[in-house]
Every structure is written in structure tokens, then in C-alpha cells.
Write a protein that holds these residues in place. Structure first.
Motif, PDB file in Angstrom:
ATOM      1  N   LEU A 107       0.843  -1.194   0.000  1.00 53.16           N
ATOM      2  CA  LEU A 107       0.000   0.000   0.000  1.00 53.16           C
ATOM      3  C   LEU A 107       0.875   1.240   0.000  1.00 53.16           C
ATOM      4  O   LEU A 107       1.970   1.244   0.563  1.00 53.16           O
ATOM      5  N   HIS A 108       0.368   2.300  -0.602  1.00 56.20           N
ATOM      6  CA  HIS A 108       1.057   3.594  -0.576  1.00 56.20           C
ATOM      7  C   HIS A 108       0.932   4.150   0.837  1.00 56.20           C
ATOM      8  O   HIS A 108      -0.076   3.945   1.515  1.00 56.20           O
ATOM      9  N   ILE A 109       1.920   4.884   1.285  1.00 58.79           N
ATOM     10  CA  ILE A 109       1.943   5.389   2.664  1.00 58.79           C
ATOM     11  C   ILE A 109       0.734   6.275   2.988  1.00 58.79           C
ATOM     12  O   ILE A 109       0.239   6.251   4.113  1.00 58.79           O
ATOM     13  N   THR A 110       0.208   7.012   2.014  1.00 58.15           N
ATOM     14  CA  THR A 110      -0.974   7.852   2.281  1.00 58.15           C
ATOM     15  C   THR A 110      -2.202   6.981   2.556  1.00 58.15           C
ATOM     16  O   THR A 110      -3.024   7.322   3.405  1.00 58.15           O
ATOM     17  N   GLU A 111      -2.313   5.857   1.854  1.00 61.92           N
ATOM     18  CA  GLU A 111      -3.428   4.931   2.105  1.00 61.92           C
ATOM     19  C   GLU A 111      -3.312   4.330   3.502  1.00 61.92           C
ATOM     20  O   GLU A 111      -4.300   4.214   4.223  1.00 61.92           O
ATOM     21  N   VAL A 112      -2.095   3.949   3.870  1.00 61.96           N
ATOM     22  CA  VAL A 112      -1.855   3.358   5.185  1.00 61.96           C
ATOM     23  C   VAL A 112      -2.209   4.356   6.285  1.00 61.96           C
ATOM     24  O   VAL A 112      -2.915   4.018   7.239  1.00 61.96           O
ATOM     25  N   ASN A 113      -1.764   5.599   6.143  1.00 61.57           N
ATOM     26  CA  ASN A 113      -2.051   6.630   7.146  1.00 61.57           C
ATOM     27  C   ASN A 113      -3.545   6.881   7.279  1.00 61.57           C
ATOM     28  O   ASN A 113      -4.056   7.073   8.384  1.00 61.57           O
ATOM     29  N   ARG A 114      -4.260   6.879   6.152  1.00 64.20           N
ATOM     30  CA  ARG A 114      -5.701   7.094   6.192  1.00 64.20           C
ATOM     31  C   ARG A 114      -6.391   5.953   6.944  1.00 64.20           C
ATOM     32  O   ARG A 114      -7.214   6.179   7.830  1.00 64.20           O
ATOM     33  N   ILE A 115      -6.026   4.715   6.619  1.00 66.26           N
ATOM     34  CA  ILE A 115      -6.638   3.548   7.271  1.00 66.26           C
ATOM     35  C   ILE A 115      -6.286   3.514   8.752  1.00 66.26           C
ATOM     36  O   ILE A 115      -7.157   3.316   9.599  1.00 66.26           O
ATOM     37  N   LEU A 116      -5.019   3.715   9.081  1.00 66.65           N
ATOM     38  CA  LEU A 116      -4.605   3.701  10.488  1.00 66.65           C
ATOM     39  C   LEU A 116      -5.220   4.863  11.254  1.00 66.65           C
ATOM     40  O   LEU A 116      -5.544   4.720  12.423  1.00 66.65           O
ATOM     41  N   GLY A 117      -5.415   5.996  10.598  1.00 70.62           N
ATOM     42  CA  GLY A 117      -6.077   7.138  11.226  1.00 70.62           C
ATOM     43  C   GLY A 117      -7.504   6.803  11.590  1.00 70.62           C
ATOM     44  O   GLY A 117      -7.985   7.149  12.665  1.00 70.62           O
ATOM     45  N   ILE A 118      -8.191   6.101  10.709  1.00 76.72           N
ATOM     46  CA  ILE A 118      -9.574   5.679  10.981  1.00 76.72           C
ATOM     47  C   ILE A 118      -9.603   4.718  12.154  1.00 76.72           C
ATOM     48  O   ILE A 118     -10.436   4.827  13.047  1.00 76.72           O
ATOM     49  N   VAL A 119      -8.662   3.763  12.187  1.00 73.94           N
ATOM     50  CA  VAL A 119      -8.606   2.784  13.270  1.00 73.94           C
ATOM     51  C   VAL A 119      -8.317   3.483  14.594  1.00 73.94           C
ATOM     52  O   VAL A 119      -8.964   3.211  15.602  1.00 73.94           O
ATOM     53  N   ASP A 120      -7.340   4.419  14.617  1.00 69.69           N
ATOM     54  CA  ASP A 120      -7.011   5.145  15.845  1.00 69.69           C
ATOM     55  C   ASP A 120      -8.185   5.988  16.318  1.00 69.69           C
ATOM     56  O   ASP A 120      -8.488   6.037  17.506  1.00 69.69           O
ATOM     57  N   GLU A 121      -8.859   6.654  15.375  1.00 73.09           N
ATOM     58  CA  GLU A 121     -10.026   7.464  15.714  1.00 73.09           C
ATOM     59  C   GLU A 121     -11.114   6.602  16.323  1.00 73.09           C
ATOM     60  O   GLU A 121     -11.768   6.983  17.283  1.00 73.09           O
ATOM     61  N   ALA A 122     -11.313   5.408  15.770  1.00 76.61           N
ATOM     62  CA  ALA A 122     -12.358   4.498  16.253  1.00 76.61           C
ATOM     63  C   ALA A 122     -12.076   4.072  17.688  1.00 76.61           C
ATOM     64  O   ALA A 122     -13.004   3.906  18.478  1.00 76.61           O
ATOM     65  N   GLU A 123     -10.805   3.916  18.043  1.00 72.13           N
ATOM     66  CA  GLU A 123     -10.473   3.531  19.407  1.00 72.13           C
ATOM     67  C   GLU A 123     -10.717   4.676  20.380  1.00 72.13           C
ATOM     68  O   GLU A 123     -11.114   4.459  21.508  1.00 72.13           O
ATOM     69  N   GLU A 124     -10.468   5.907  19.931  1.00 67.40           N
ATOM     70  CA  GLU A 124     -10.610   7.065  20.798  1.00 67.40           C
ATOM     71  C   GLU A 124     -12.052   7.517  20.950  1.00 67.40           C
ATOM     72  O   GLU A 124     -12.463   7.944  22.015  1.00 67.40           O
ATOM     73  N   GLN A 125     -12.804   7.471  19.870  1.00 65.69           N
ATOM     74  CA  GLN A 125     -14.129   8.060  19.877  1.00 65.69           C
ATOM     75  C   GLN A 125     -15.149   7.209  20.623  1.00 65.69           C
ATOM     76  O   GLN A 125     -14.994   6.017  20.798  1.00 65.69           O
TER      77      GLN A 125
END
Length: 187
Positions: A107-125
């Protein structure tokens, strides 16, 4: 040891957790956990109101897909991943494959950051409501000083997870701002 990169693996839809557990077990058995340090199933937390009780559950963001952080430079890793029960193979078509050595393209690093950002947000929210309310809908208050009373939704504030509910108190219509968790849909 080569370079760790992120890849998408296709799995049998609905069996992502099982496939992830099999994969982690298999990698541990072959002492290859340092070559595949992370296996993720991107999920979001949602809640639903059933019989007056709030239930939180996890919903897959990408059903049928698992994201892995792996070093595929080691020949055995690729084979173990693709031969794990419940895993179909690496995501990609002919254009996504490296023609020279038939290895999946990461995966391109921007795709990885977007997916990991969603996962991190889901844990926090705080969990989001699975079935949002609509204006004009009849709801029952389940929490607070007005529990048991019914009212009509007049405004919805999705970003704050709140509702304005009009409740009749002593014959007068009174607006109340309530959290999604303080009301349930009237059946």
C-alpha cells in the motif's frame, strides 16, 4: 531482515477474525512474528438501542479484508499468509503485481495513514449510533429526570451526537437537548 511494508489480504467475508487468529498462530508456530508484527482488521464501534439497553458492537470497515504489516522478503512468509485457512490471497489485480518476481505491491503510505487514522479514531471516539434518528420521529427518554416520557425529535446534531426533543410537560411543549444514549426509538 528486509523492509516492513503494509499489504492488504483478502479473506472470507465474515471470517476475518478467525483468519487473523489462524494467521497469528501460524506465524508464532514458525517463529516469524518479527517478520509480520501487525495484523489488523479495521473496525468502528457502533451502538444500537435494543429493549431500552445500549449495546456496543464492532463493525468491519472493510468486510473481507485484513491489513498486515509484513516483510515479504523472506520466502516463507508469503506462503504462510496465503495458505492460512480463511485467507484467499493478496489484494490486487495484474496491474498491482510486480511482474518480475510475482510479489504483491505494498500500500502507498498515504493509504496506510488514512486507514490507520480511521482505526485510531475508532479507538478514541465514543461509539456512534448505528441507526440515526430522523426529525419528526417519536422517541422515549430512557435516562435522566424525565425517563419514561415520550417526545418528538425536532433537531439532530450528528457531530455532537445530540437531539432536540419536544416533550409535553404540564400541557406545554418543552424542547430538551438529549444525548443519543438518553433516548430510544418508540416502537
Amino acid at each position: 531482515m528486509g523492509e516492513l511494508k503494509w499489504y492488504v489480504v483478502r479473506s472470507v467475508s465474515g471470517q476475518e477474525k478467525k483468519a487473523k487468529n489462524y494467521l497469528e498462530t501460524e506465524l508464532g508456530r514458525h517463529n516469524l512474528t518479527e517478520l509480520v508484527p501487525q495484523v489488523l482488521i479495521p473496525v468502528e464501534k457502533v451502538f444500537e438501542m435494543r429493549n431500552g439497553k445500549k449495546r456496543v458492537r464492532e463493525r468491519n470497515l472493510y468486510p473481507g479484508y485484513i491489513i498486515i504489516h509484513a516483510d515479504l522478503g523472506h520466502g516463507e512468509v508469503d506462503h504462510i499468509i496465503t495458505s492460512t485457512p480463511g485467507i484467499i490471497g493478496f489484494l490486487g489485480d495484474k496491474d498491482k503485481k510486480d511482474a518480475a518476481n510475482n510479489k504483491p505491491v505494498p500500500l502507498h503510505i498515504t493509504e496506510v495513514n488514512r486507514i490507520l487514522g480511521i482505526v485510531d479514531e475508532a479507538e478514541e471516539q465514543v461509539a456512534t449510533l448505528d441507526k440515526p434518528y430522523v426529525v419528526g420521529e417519536l422517541v422515549k427518554i430512557t435516562d435522566g429526570g424525565f425517563a419514561g416520557m415520550s417526545g418528538t425529535v425536532s433537531e439532530i446534531f450528528d457531530e455532537r451526537k445530540k437531539l432536540n426533543v419536544i416533550v409535553k410537560i404540564f400541557g406545554r411543549s418543552q424542547p430538551m437537548e438529549l444525548n443519543y444514549t438518553q433516548v430510544e426509538k418508540e416502537s
